[in-house]
Design an enzyme around this catalytic site. Structure first.
Site, PDB file in Angstrom:
ATOM      1  N   ARG A  13      -3.762   3.241   3.752  1.00  0.00           N
ATOM      2  CA  ARG A  13      -2.983   4.473   3.929  1.00  0.00           C
ATOM      3  C   ARG A  13      -2.714   5.150   2.583  1.00  0.00           C
ATOM      4  NH1 ARG A  13       1.359   7.324   2.075  1.00  0.00           N
ATOM      5  NH2 ARG A  13       2.506   5.368   1.869  1.00  0.00           N
ATOM      6  N   HIS A 205       6.971  -1.240  -5.956  1.00  0.00           N
ATOM      7  CA  HIS A 205       5.762  -0.429  -5.725  1.00  0.00           C
ATOM      8  C   HIS A 205       5.438   0.267  -7.043  1.00  0.00           C
ATOM      9  CE1 HIS A 205       3.288   2.248  -2.913  1.00  0.00           C
ATOM     10  NE2 HIS A 205       3.158   2.814  -4.095  1.00  0.00           N
ATOM     11  N   HIS A 207       2.790   1.923  -9.888  1.00  0.00           N
ATOM     12  CA  HIS A 207       1.510   2.520 -10.259  1.00  0.00           C
ATOM     13  C   HIS A 207       1.222   2.139 -11.709  1.00  0.00           C
ATOM     14  CE1 HIS A 207       0.876   5.580  -6.865  1.00  0.00           C
ATOM     15  NE2 HIS A 207       1.867   4.784  -6.500  1.00  0.00           N
ATOM     16  N   CYS A 238      -0.648  10.098  -6.076  1.00  0.00           N
ATOM     17  CA  CYS A 238       0.147  11.081  -5.351  1.00  0.00           C
ATOM     18  C   CYS A 238      -0.209  12.493  -5.806  1.00  0.00           C
ATOM     19  CB  CYS A 238       1.636  10.832  -5.577  1.00  0.00           C
ATOM     20  SG  CYS A 238       2.703  12.030  -4.747  1.00  0.00           S
TER      21      CYS A 238
END
Length: 291
Positions: A13, A205, A207, A238
């Site tokens: 996703r 989470h 990056h 994103c």
């Protein structure tokens, strides 16, 4: 290795949603099936959002209908509103996720509303999920720094995470959306959040824009977190976070955790096969095809 860490795979996703070309449904299903066989407890399979905004995941219902569901694996989907939730329920999602932000500027850019308004929007989804017996997860973006307004107040992260916890989220994923967080800033943020939300209900989470994702994982582990999001092949970026790179690579995360003595339960051989598939689907990913 005795202490278990859950690796929450978000590649199908969060990873694939921003790929330029449409990836065939059958290939998405093949990826999810490989990840299922590899032993992931949680796989974020797709998103029930408007195809206008996320055309790459316009086949969400088909994907959910055709994956080979593995025992012991939960299949999660992103649901921004009641309509998305109803579609997710019809598709047999094991859990749904809502997504907010700790930055007002990012909230406006990403979902076109204030933080308070976003929480109001999520409330009906939370109620519906509880009534349907479907687990609810929350995402908080920009927990350290925002691409539009700079550093984010840790108390803003705490307040948003707490609101999601009160709403019924079993876990809140704290996202370093632009991948620039320094470990000391991550520590300050987590110290504020765990005053209101227990570490056991939090996930990291990260990056890897600045190459510090694993340093931040180390800080989170020391703070008691035992759940981390990652993407096979380091997929994902994103569109509302200029310059941000992909998610932390699942392979890198697992290697790091196991070196520190944690157990993940993931079959590395099957994960390598999934990375090889990702490399063929998304050439810009960090995945390397095994020799």
């Amino acid at each position: 290795m005795t202490d278990h860490v859950r690796v929450y795979e978000v590649g199908p996703r969060d990873g694939l949603q921003n790929e330029a070309g449409f990836i065939p449904t059958a290939r998405k299903i093949a990826l999810i099936d490989l990840l299922s066989r590899a032993g992931f407890e949680k796989i974020e399979a797709t998103s029930f959002v408007s195809p206008k905004w996320v055309p790459q995941l316009s086949d969400a219902a088909e994907v959910m209908a055709q994956i080979a569901r593995a025992e012991g694996t939960d299949y999660a989907v992103l649901t921004p509103n009641q309509r998305g939730f109803e579609a997710a329920k019809a598709a047999g999602a094991d859990e749904v996720a809502i997504f907010g932000s700790a930055s007002e500027a990012f909230s406006q850019k990403n979902i076109n509303c204030s933080i308070a308004e976003s929480l109001e929007r999520f409330a009906p989804v939370a109620v519906a999920a509880k009534e349907a017996g479907i687990r609810l997860r929350g995402y908080v973006s920009c927990v350290v720094e925002c691409p539009y307004s700079g550093m984010v107040d840790p108390q803003a992260v705490r307040d948003t995470a707490f609101a999601m916890r009160e709403m019924g989220c079993y876990e809140i994923s704290l996202g370093d959306t632009i991948g620039r967080a320094r470990p000391e800033a991550t520590l300050r943020m987590l110290e504020a959040v765990v005053e209101y939300v227990p570490a056991q209900a939090l996930a990291g989470h990260f990056h890897d824009t600045s190459g510090r994702a694993l340093d931040n994982v180390a800080v989170a582990l020391d703070m008691g977190l035992r759940s981390f999001d990652s993407a096979v092949g380091g997929l994902g970026r994103c569109p509302y976070a200029p310059g941000a790179k992909g998610n932390l690579s699942t392979t890198s995360l697992i290697a790091f955790l196991e070196q520190r003595g944690f157990y993940t339960g993931i079959d590395i051989t099957l994960l390598a096969q999934a990375e090889a598939l990702v490399a063929s689907l998304a050439p810009g990913s960090q995945a390397k095809v095994a020799p």
